[in-house]
Design a protein around this motif. Structure first.
Motif: not given
Length: 437
Positions: A306, A285, A302, A129, A294, A403-404, A283, A410-411, A407-408
């Motif tokens: 959103v 990290r 999460r 992001t 998670e 948004e989703f 997810q 990013f992970y 996030w997907d």
């Protein structure tokens, strides 16, 4: 020896009157051993002088010893510091030589060596992001297309950098990955002096690869970004465009850009194919020496955050939605969908109020729930440009998908430690959620 007390004349010892001054002595004489007195006094003076000299010498020697010891310690400290600095400078010189060596070659010639170097340096992937703001302006000559005239200049040594290159003291970027350190993105020319401006995209001293392009409608922002995509493609860097403003529809793209890109330009109409991700995916990290997975509660929180950001749920609506979603997911963790969430809301007291808030999304459910979707197919270092076209969807649905999706992605970037970079183009990013959640 006797002397007259008046004139000091030497006497025999029994005179009544002084033969010199004639004064009556009345047997009053002074017995003064002058020579002996003088000798004794001289001895005392000499002795005192010798003692003082000895004390002075002792103090001088003591001070000399202290000074010598102090100087020796200072020399030892300076020598030790100098050795440390020499060692650090030696290490720094070695690192600089490695970087310079890599700068003097291409990724094709030294691919394996560059890959080993990056692995040793523990390069991490760039965050997906955008979080910093900047401003770039460029001009367009309507008569000349940049896609037909741009040359990919790649000097062997980059000693000077233009206004988009940061100061050399800034910490090195960790997202160079398989990208050549010589990679330069041509931006345009100065209005005065006709000097070419480059974005030193592959330089390891660039702290990040974020860019913000601003301007009024019709000033060429989308056109400019197409030139950036083309430059990235020429450097074998693949990028993703998330289009929810219809600015990147095929009939809106520059003809020269489409011609140059050819088969490397891929368009995905999400309205037809749906978005190939699963918002309910648990997810992971990866942190140094630690993997954070998670829990169902984390995942549901999460998602609810959103949905709350986009649909503005009330406190009670948010709490009810969280409770229903968490219960539904735990009962069916492998196949849970927004459609099932919608059905459970309508079966619950007060759930219809929550449904009415999000009905525009829940009635359409734009996801395929493919947990196995691999983003590596999009960011493949083949120079492709993938356009996720969200035309036909209402804006709230588009924002939810973005948004989703981010996030997907990013992970995904957290699980891949190969240094892959993820260029993403977004219009109107002010509509997205930049909170820490």
């Amino acid at each position: 020896m006797n002397f007259c007390i008046f004139c000091g004349n030497k006497l025999m010892g029994n005179e009544v009157f002084c033969p010199k001054c004639g004064k009556r002595l009345d047997n009053i004489h002074i017995e003064v051993p002058v020579k002996k007195l003088i000798q004794d006094e001289l001895k005392d003076i000499k002795k005192s002088s010798l003692n003082e000299e000895k004390e002075f010498v002792n103090e001088k020697n003591t001070l000399k010893d202290k000074t010598k010891n102090h100087i020796v310690k200072e020399i030892q400290n300076i020598t030790r510091d100098s050795l440390i600095e020499d060692k650090e400078m030696s290490v720094l010189t070695d690192e600089q030589e490695k970087v310079e060596k890599l700068q003097n070659t291409t990724i094709e010639e030294k691919k394996d060596e560059f890959k080993d170097y990056i692995v040793k340096k523990g390069q991490n992937t760039v965050e997906s992001t955008l979080n910093k703001k900047g401003s770039i302006q460029t001009s367009r000559d309507d008569k000349v297309s940049p896609f037909s005239n741009i040359k990919n200049d790649k000097p062997k040594n980059i000693d000077k950098v233009d206004n988009l290159m940061m100061d050399s003291s800034i910490k090195k970027s960790s997202d160079t990955g398989r990208l050549s350190t010589n990679t330069r993105i041509y931006l345009g020319k100065r209005l005065t002096g006709n000097k070419k401006i480059y974005w030193e995209y592959g330089n390891p001293q660039l702290p990040n690869k974020h860019m913000l392009v601003t301007g009024k409608s019709g000033q060429g922002k989308t056109y400019f970004l197409q030139t950036i995509m083309w430059e990235l493609s020429k450097n074998k860097v693949s990028s993703l465009v998330i289009d929810y403003t219809d600015s990147y529809l095929n009939n809106e793209l520059d003809d020269d850009f489409k011609k140059k890109m050819g088969k490397k330009l891929k368009e995905v109409i999400v309205y037809q194919e749906k978005l190939p991700i699963n918002p309910f995916k648990i997810q992971k990290r990866f942190l140094p020496g630690l993997v954070l997975t998670e829990t169902p509660e984390d995942m549901v929180d999460r998602i609810i955050e959103v949905l709350d950001f986009i649909f503005h749920l009330g406190i009670q609506q948010k709490s009810l939605a969280r409770r229903i979603m968490l219960k539904g997911y735990k009962n069916n963790p492998t196949d849970y969908t927004l459609t099932q969430f919608k059905e459970q809301l309508l079966e619950t007291n007060s759930g219809e109020n929550v449904y009415s808030r999000m009905s525009v999304l829940l009635d359409r459910d734009p996801f395929t729930y493919q947990s196995s979707f691999d983003w590596s197919k999009v960011f493949n270092y083949e120079g492709t440009v993938t356009i996720l076209q969200m035309v036909q969807y209402q804006r709230q649905i588009q924002n939810t998908m973005i948004e989703f999706l981010l996030w997907d992605l990013f992970y995904h970037s957290q699980t891949k430690k190969d240094g892959t970079i993820y260029p993403i183009f977004l219009d109107e990013i002010q509509n997205l959620n930049f909170s820490l959640t």
